[in-house]
Every structure is written in structure tokens, then in C-alpha cells.
Design a protein around this motif. Sequence first.
Motif, mmCIF file in Angstrom:
data_model
loop_
_atom_site.group_PDB
_atom_site.id
_atom_site.type_symbol
_atom_site.label_atom_id
_atom_site.label_comp_id
_atom_site.label_asym_id
_atom_site.label_seq_id
_atom_site.Cartn_x
_atom_site.Cartn_y
_atom_site.Cartn_z
ATOM 1 N N ASP A 102 0.807 -1.222 0.000
ATOM 2 C CA ASP A 102 0.000 0.000 0.000
ATOM 3 C C ASP A 102 0.845 1.280 0.000
ATOM 4 O O ASP A 102 0.288 2.384 0.032
ATOM 5 N N LEU A 103 2.158 1.142 -0.049
ATOM 6 C CA LEU A 103 3.007 2.332 -0.061
ATOM 7 C C LEU A 103 2.698 3.241 -1.251
ATOM 8 O O LEU A 103 2.584 4.464 -1.063
ATOM 9 N N PRO A 104 2.515 2.707 -2.465
ATOM 10 C CA PRO A 104 2.172 3.602 -3.585
ATOM 11 C C PRO A 104 0.868 4.365 -3.341
ATOM 12 O O PRO A 104 0.764 5.546 -3.695
ATOM 13 N N HIS A 105 -0.113 3.712 -2.736
ATOM 14 C CA HIS A 105 -1.398 4.376 -2.480
ATOM 15 C C HIS A 105 -1.233 5.483 -1.447
ATOM 16 O O HIS A 105 -1.781 6.587 -1.626
ATOM 17 N N VAL A 106 -0.489 5.211 -0.384
ATOM 18 C CA VAL A 106 -0.257 6.232 0.651
ATOM 19 C C VAL A 106 0.439 7.447 0.034
ATOM 20 O O VAL A 106 0.103 8.599 0.337
ATOM 21 N N ALA A 107 1.403 7.191 -0.850
ATOM 22 C CA ALA A 107 2.110 8.283 -1.511
ATOM 23 C C ALA A 107 1.161 9.081 -2.405
ATOM 24 O O ALA A 107 1.133 10.317 -2.369
ATOM 25 N N GLU A 108 0.352 8.379 -3.184
ATOM 26 C CA GLU A 108 -0.560 9.052 -4.115
ATOM 27 C C GLU A 108 -1.593 9.894 -3.371
ATOM 28 O O GLU A 108 -1.856 11.043 -3.754
ATOM 29 N N VAL A 109 -2.197 9.326 -2.332
ATOM 30 C CA VAL A 109 -3.234 10.037 -1.569
ATOM 31 C C VAL A 109 -2.695 11.345 -0.992
ATOM 32 O O VAL A 109 -3.413 12.358 -0.935
ATOM 33 N N ASN A 110 -1.434 11.335 -0.603
ATOM 34 C CA ASN A 110 -0.862 12.509 0.060
ATOM 35 C C ASN A 110 -0.012 13.370 -0.862
ATOM 36 O O ASN A 110 0.626 14.330 -0.395
ATOM 37 N N GLY A 111 0.020 13.057 -2.141
ATOM 38 C CA GLY A 111 0.766 13.873 -3.093
ATOM 39 C C GLY A 111 2.263 13.844 -2.870
ATOM 40 O O GLY A 111 2.948 14.857 -3.051
ATOM 41 N N LEU A 112 2.766 12.675 -2.506
ATOM 42 C CA LEU A 112 4.186 12.521 -2.203
ATOM 43 C C LEU A 112 4.774 11.394 -3.034
ATOM 44 O O LEU A 112 4.054 10.572 -3.602
ATOM 45 N N SER A 113 6.091 11.325 -3.082
ATOM 46 C CA SER A 113 6.746 10.166 -3.668
ATOM 47 C C SER A 113 6.853 9.085 -2.592
ATOM 48 O O SER A 113 6.723 9.360 -1.397
ATOM 49 N N GLU A 114 7.098 7.853 -3.018
ATOM 50 C CA GLU A 114 7.256 6.778 -2.049
ATOM 51 C C GLU A 114 8.458 7.044 -1.141
ATOM 52 O O GLU A 114 8.415 6.768 0.067
ATOM 53 N N GLN A 115 9.517 7.600 -1.704
ATOM 54 C CA GLN A 115 10.703 7.901 -0.911
ATOM 55 C C GLN A 115 10.399 8.965 0.150
ATOM 56 O O GLN A 115 10.909 8.897 1.276
ATOM 57 N N GLU A 116 9.551 9.931 -0.194
ATOM 58 C CA GLU A 116 9.178 10.961 0.774
ATOM 59 C C GLU A 116 8.343 10.377 1.906
ATOM 60 O O GLU A 116 8.508 10.748 3.072
ATOM 61 N N VAL A 117 7.447 9.447 1.580
ATOM 62 C CA VAL A 117 6.644 8.795 2.627
ATOM 63 C C VAL A 117 7.565 8.065 3.596
ATOM 64 O O VAL A 117 7.414 8.173 4.827
ATOM 65 N N VAL A 118 8.520 7.324 3.073
ATOM 66 C CA VAL A 118 9.451 6.575 3.919
ATOM 67 C C VAL A 118 10.262 7.531 4.787
ATOM 68 O O VAL A 118 10.453 7.306 5.995
ATOM 69 N N ALA A 119 10.736 8.618 4.204
ATOM 70 C CA ALA A 119 11.530 9.594 4.962
ATOM 71 C C ALA A 119 10.723 10.202 6.102
ATOM 72 O O ALA A 119 11.228 10.384 7.219
ATOM 73 N N ILE A 120 9.457 10.503 5.838
ATOM 74 C CA ILE A 120 8.596 11.083 6.867
ATOM 75 C C ILE A 120 8.292 10.048 7.946
ATOM 76 O O ILE A 120 8.343 10.338 9.147
ATOM 77 N N HIS A 121 7.998 8.827 7.523
ATOM 78 C CA HIS A 121 7.624 7.768 8.471
ATOM 79 C C HIS A 121 8.774 7.394 9.390
ATOM 80 O O HIS A 121 8.564 7.050 10.565
ATOM 81 N N THR A 122 9.996 7.452 8.893
ATOM 82 C CA THR A 122 11.162 7.082 9.702
ATOM 83 C C THR A 122 11.740 8.262 10.472
ATOM 84 O O THR A 122 12.757 8.109 11.160
ATOM 85 N N GLY A 123 11.093 9.431 10.394
ATOM 86 C CA GLY A 123 11.639 10.607 11.065
ATOM 87 C C GLY A 123 11.543 10.592 12.579
ATOM 88 O O GLY A 123 12.562 10.638 13.288
ATOM 89 N N PRO A 124 10.345 10.516 13.154
ATOM 90 C CA PRO A 124 10.196 10.670 14.605
ATOM 91 C C PRO A 124 10.386 9.369 15.382
ATOM 92 O O PRO A 124 10.405 8.274 14.811
#
Length: 233
Positions: A102-124
Motif C-alpha cells: 500500500d506504499l504507492p497508495h499512501v504516496a498518491e493520496v498525500n501527493g508525495l513520492s514513495e521515498q518521501e513517505v518513507v523519509a517522513i515515516h522514519t523521522g520521529p
Amino acid sequence: MVRILVSSDRSLCVELGNAISEEINHQVRAYTLVAEAADISGVVEYVPTYRSVTVHYRPEVIGYAGLKQRLLDLTGRMDRVELPPTRTIEIPVLYGGEYGPDLPHVAEVNGLSEQEVVAIHTGPAYLIYMLGFIPGFCYLGGLDPRINTPRLETPRVKIPAGSVGIAGGQTGIYPLDSPGGWQVIGRTPLKMYDPKREPPVLLEAGMYLHYYAIGQAEYDRIHAEQYPEGGGQ
């Protein structure tokens, strides 16, 4: 304001707030420590949640009115409790592909790339507010709103153990194969629940959890260490 609510004929709920916040959750943890130390006769178990503590008791030993008063009296001791030091556990995750469909869907819904989703998710580092649903399933706070994503419209019949998911403003890990409706974005090779281990659950409420991204080779190496007998995820 503390409220004592009836949960069932054998349980009460000590409600310490009405929001998901670290401050209220710290009060929940403090109250649980105070209550457990009080050793009230007839109480079977204290179950901390996001903003309350459920108290299971034996009504033939202690009645509702007496228990309610005892529980209210304990609230005055919370400020004198020193919580145990917190620790952060590092969780390796292989994002995307077959492990995170579901990573592609999460990225698409939020207007992000998959790499950006991973970077945000691994931040805090995420506070583990509570465990529930199935043994060891962690409910975490602090998901960045940039990657908030609604649950699946149709839950899956089986989500593999170790799957890392997002549902609305929450993120968490499935410790066992289970049905579920969270958006699966990756998987950890760590054995989150092991009945042969003491304690069997890797996580506990009050810890902080930090995800970090790994590749396939690292996933396979850790998985082999965690499952030397083979099988697993």
C-alpha cells in the motif's frame, strides 16, 4: 477531571482525559503504577489505554461503591510518582514492494513520492501509548499528518506478521498474522511476538519506537537470525 465509569459488572474505567496526548498518557502510566502498588483486594488487573485505565475486579470481594472510592483516592498520589526511564527501540523496516503493497497508495493520496513517505515515516520516535487488539499490537502516537491515510475500504483476511501499517493518524506493527484494514507500507524482520521468549511481546507501553529503512539483504540477514528454524514471515 477524573471520572470513574462502569465498563461491565466486573470492571470500571478510570478516565483521566479525553484526548490522545503524551501528557494524559503519562498520567495513565502514573496512575497504573500507583494502583498496582496499592494492592487493592479483589482487583484482578489494571489495563492502561490511551487515556484511561480499565480495572477488572471480583465483585464478591469488593463492591462497586467501595472500589470506586478507593480508585478516586488514589488519584491524589499520581503527582508523586516518578515514571521509569523511557527507552527507544529501533525497528528495521523493508518498505514497499511485496512487503509494503500500500506504499504507492499512501504516496498518491498525500501527493508525495514513495521515498518521501518513507523519509517522513522514519523521522520521529513514536510513543507506544498502549498494546491491544492482538498480543503485542502497538498503538503509536505522533504520525506526521502529511502521511495520514484512511483505512482500507475492505480489510484483508490476512496481513503477515511484522507488517507495518498506517490507519488515519496512527501507525503500528502487526505482531502476528491477522486480518486487518490498515494500509501496509512495509515489514520488519523482527519477531514481535514469541511465546518462547520472556517476555513474549517485544514492545511495551511507555517505550518509544523508531523505524529505520533497510534493504532486502539486511532484511534477509535479520530474518534468518530471528527465525533460525526457518518459516516466519
